[in-house]
Design a protein around this motif. Structure first.
Motif, PDB file in Angstrom:
ATOM      1  N   GLU A  63       0.836  -1.207   0.000  1.00  8.01           N
ATOM      2  CA  GLU A  63       0.000   0.000   0.000  1.00  8.01           C
ATOM      3  C   GLU A  63       0.871   1.257   0.000  1.00  8.01           C
ATOM      4  O   GLU A  63       0.633   2.195  -0.736  1.00  8.01           O
ATOM      5  N   TRP A  64       1.894   1.264   0.828  1.00  3.39           N
ATOM      6  CA  TRP A  64       2.745   2.450   0.962  1.00  3.39           C
ATOM      7  C   TRP A  64       3.545   2.732  -0.291  1.00  3.39           C
ATOM      8  O   TRP A  64       3.649   3.868  -0.730  1.00  3.39           O
ATOM      9  N   TYR A  65       4.117   1.691  -0.878  1.00  2.00           N
ATOM     10  CA  TYR A  65       4.939   1.968  -2.056  1.00  2.00           C
ATOM     11  C   TYR A  65       4.061   2.351  -3.239  1.00  2.00           C
ATOM     12  O   TYR A  65       4.451   3.153  -4.085  1.00  2.00           O
ATOM     13  N   THR A  66       2.836   1.854  -3.281  1.00  3.35           N
ATOM     14  CA  THR A  66       1.888   2.259  -4.321  1.00  3.35           C
ATOM     15  C   THR A  66       1.454   3.709  -4.088  1.00  3.35           C
ATOM     16  O   THR A  66       1.450   4.524  -5.017  1.00  3.35           O
ATOM     17  N   ARG A  67       1.120   4.042  -2.857  1.00  2.00           N
ATOM     18  CA  ARG A  67       0.702   5.402  -2.503  1.00  2.00           C
ATOM     19  C   ARG A  67       1.825   6.406  -2.758  1.00  2.00           C
ATOM     20  O   ARG A  67       1.591   7.520  -3.207  1.00  2.00           O
ATOM     21  N   GLY A  68       3.039   6.007  -2.454  1.00  2.00           N
ATOM     22  CA  GLY A  68       4.183   6.888  -2.618  1.00  2.00           C
ATOM     23  C   GLY A  68       4.673   6.993  -4.049  1.00  2.00           C
ATOM     24  O   GLY A  68       5.518   7.818  -4.364  1.00  2.00           O
ATOM     25  N   ASN A  69       4.113   6.135  -4.915  1.00  2.00           N
ATOM     26  CA  ASN A  69       4.507   6.122  -6.323  1.00  2.00           C
ATOM     27  C   ASN A  69       6.033   6.003  -6.450  1.00  2.00           C
ATOM     28  O   ASN A  69       6.660   6.727  -7.216  1.00  2.00           O
ATOM     29  N   LEU A  70       6.597   5.106  -5.648  1.00  2.00           N
ATOM     30  CA  LEU A  70       8.038   4.903  -5.603  1.00  2.00           C
ATOM     31  C   LEU A  70       8.376   3.491  -6.047  1.00  2.00           C
ATOM     32  O   LEU A  70       7.574   2.574  -5.868  1.00  2.00           O
ATOM     33  N   PRO A  71       9.566   3.303  -6.590  1.00  2.00           N
ATOM     34  CA  PRO A  71       9.981   1.921  -6.887  1.00  2.00           C
ATOM     35  C   PRO A  71      10.163   1.150  -5.578  1.00  2.00           C
ATOM     36  O   PRO A  71      10.605   1.718  -4.585  1.00  2.00           O
ATOM     37  N   LEU A  72       9.824  -0.107  -5.604  1.00  2.00           N
ATOM     38  CA  LEU A  72       9.901  -0.934  -4.398  1.00  2.00           C
ATOM     39  C   LEU A  72      11.324  -0.983  -3.844  1.00  2.00           C
ATOM     40  O   LEU A  72      11.527  -1.031  -2.634  1.00  2.00           O
ATOM     41  N   LYS A  73      12.316  -0.914  -4.704  1.00  2.00           N
ATOM     42  CA  LYS A  73      13.723  -0.953  -4.270  1.00  2.00           C
ATOM     43  C   LYS A  73      14.034   0.168  -3.273  1.00  2.00           C
ATOM     44  O   LYS A  73      14.880   0.012  -2.397  1.00  2.00           O
ATOM     45  N   LYS A  74      13.333   1.298  -3.357  1.00  2.00           N
ATOM     46  CA  LYS A  74      13.562   2.427  -2.441  1.00  2.00           C
ATOM     47  C   LYS A  74      13.258   2.055  -0.991  1.00  2.00           C
ATOM     48  O   LYS A  74      13.694   2.724  -0.070  1.00  2.00           O
ATOM     49  N   PHE A  75      12.462   1.014  -0.793  1.00  2.00           N
ATOM     50  CA  PHE A  75      12.076   0.617   0.555  1.00  2.00           C
ATOM     51  C   PHE A  75      13.095  -0.302   1.220  1.00  2.00           C
ATOM     52  O   PHE A  75      12.968  -0.640   2.387  1.00  2.00           O
ATOM     53  N   PHE A  76      14.119  -0.705   0.486  1.00  2.00           N
ATOM     54  CA  PHE A  76      15.157  -1.562   1.060  1.00  2.00           C
ATOM     55  C   PHE A  76      16.268  -0.723   1.675  1.00  2.00           C
ATOM     56  O   PHE A  76      16.719   0.251   1.082  1.00  2.00           O
ATOM     57  N   ASN A  77      16.699  -1.119   2.855  1.00  2.00           N
ATOM     58  CA  ASN A  77      17.802  -0.470   3.556  1.00  2.00           C
ATOM     59  C   ASN A  77      19.109  -1.017   2.969  1.00  2.00           C
ATOM     60  O   ASN A  77      19.716  -1.935   3.504  1.00  2.00           O
ATOM     61  N   THR A  78      19.519  -0.438   1.845  1.00  2.00           N
ATOM     62  CA  THR A  78      20.669  -0.958   1.099  1.00  2.00           C
ATOM     63  C   THR A  78      21.999  -0.803   1.836  1.00  2.00           C
ATOM     64  O   THR A  78      22.971  -1.445   1.474  1.00  2.00           O
ATOM     65  N   SER A  79      22.037   0.027   2.856  1.00  2.00           N
ATOM     66  CA  SER A  79      23.281   0.179   3.619  1.00  2.00           C
ATOM     67  C   SER A  79      23.282  -0.679   4.884  1.00  2.00           C
ATOM     68  O   SER A  79      24.241  -0.667   5.642  1.00  2.00           O
ATOM     69  N   GLY A  80      22.224  -1.427   5.097  1.00  2.00           N
ATOM     70  CA  GLY A  80      22.110  -2.245   6.303  1.00  2.00           C
ATOM     71  C   GLY A  80      22.918  -3.531   6.250  1.00  2.00           C
ATOM     72  O   GLY A  80      23.182  -4.094   5.181  1.00  2.00           O
ATOM     73  N   ILE A  81      23.288  -4.005   7.416  1.00  2.00           N
ATOM     74  CA  ILE A  81      24.083  -5.235   7.546  1.00  2.00           C
ATOM     75  C   ILE A  81      23.329  -6.432   6.978  1.00  2.00           C
ATOM     76  O   ILE A  81      23.901  -7.227   6.230  1.00  2.00           O
ATOM     77  N   LEU A  82      22.051  -6.550   7.315  1.00  2.00           N
ATOM     78  CA  LEU A  82      21.256  -7.694   6.870  1.00  2.00           C
ATOM     79  C   LEU A  82      21.149  -7.725   5.343  1.00  2.00           C
ATOM     80  O   LEU A  82      21.274  -8.784   4.722  1.00  2.00           O
ATOM     81  N   TYR A  83      20.931  -6.561   4.737  1.00  2.00           N
ATOM     82  CA  TYR A  83      20.848  -6.447   3.278  1.00  2.00           C
ATOM     83  C   TYR A  83      22.133  -6.979   2.647  1.00  2.00           C
ATOM     84  O   TYR A  83      22.095  -7.744   1.677  1.00  2.00           O
ATOM     85  N   LYS A  84      23.264  -6.591   3.214  1.00  2.00           N
ATOM     86  CA  LYS A  84      24.556  -7.012   2.677  1.00  2.00           C
ATOM     87  C   LYS A  84      24.818  -8.492   2.940  1.00  2.00           C
ATOM     88  O   LYS A  84      25.304  -9.209   2.055  1.00  2.00           O
ATOM     89  N   GLU A  85      24.476  -8.958   4.136  1.00  2.00           N
ATOM     90  CA  GLU A  85      24.676 -10.374   4.469  1.00  2.00           C
ATOM     91  C   GLU A  85      23.876 -11.289   3.545  1.00  2.00           C
ATOM     92  O   GLU A  85      24.330 -12.370   3.188  1.00  2.00           O
ATOM     93  N   MET A  86      22.687 -10.834   3.155  1.00  2.00           N
ATOM     94  CA  MET A  86      21.817 -11.635   2.302  1.00  2.00           C
ATOM     95  C   MET A  86      22.130 -11.454   0.813  1.00  2.00           C
ATOM     96  O   MET A  86      21.464 -12.051  -0.026  1.00  2.00           O
TER      97      MET A  86
END
Length: 116
Positions: free
Chosen positions: A43-66
């Protein structure tokens, strides 16, 4: 308006202070304790008219570990939403969820335009 934050995040602290200084009313939500659901995120990413990738914490440890940098491109929207809903640390923060817009991350100029 909902303000999603991780209280130990320095950017979130700065954003919260900014909201308080500008007397913007909000409901606080700890993203680690109350992770957004896949339905909320969709709902939020549709409402925000943003690409879904913007919702990922790309600088986070978990993002990098995965190794998500390489995996996201081959994942479906549903798979990405389900993944984001598994752990609040994967979600970019802070998030502002308003009735007619969504702000991801803290960019002061963008916040001034939308919130003041």
């Amino acid at each position: 308006m909902i303000f999603l934050e991780y209280p130990r995040c320095t950017t979130c602290k700065k954003a919260k202070k900014w909201l308080e200084e500008h007397e913007v009313s909000f409901t606080d939500r700890n993203i680690k304790l109350e992770n957004p659901t896949a339905e909320e995120l969709k709902e939020w990413y549709t409402r925000g008219n943003l690409p879904l990738k913007k919702f990922f914490n790309t600088s986070g440890i978990l993002y990098k570990e995965m190794a998500l940098k390489d995996k996201l491109a081959t994942m479906t929207e549903e798979e990405q939403l389900t993944l984001l809903a598994t752990d609040g640390m994967l979600v970019k923060r802070p998030l502002i969820i308003a009735e007619d817009f969504v702000l991801v991350g803290f960019k002061e100029q963008e916040w001034e335009e939308k919130l003041l």
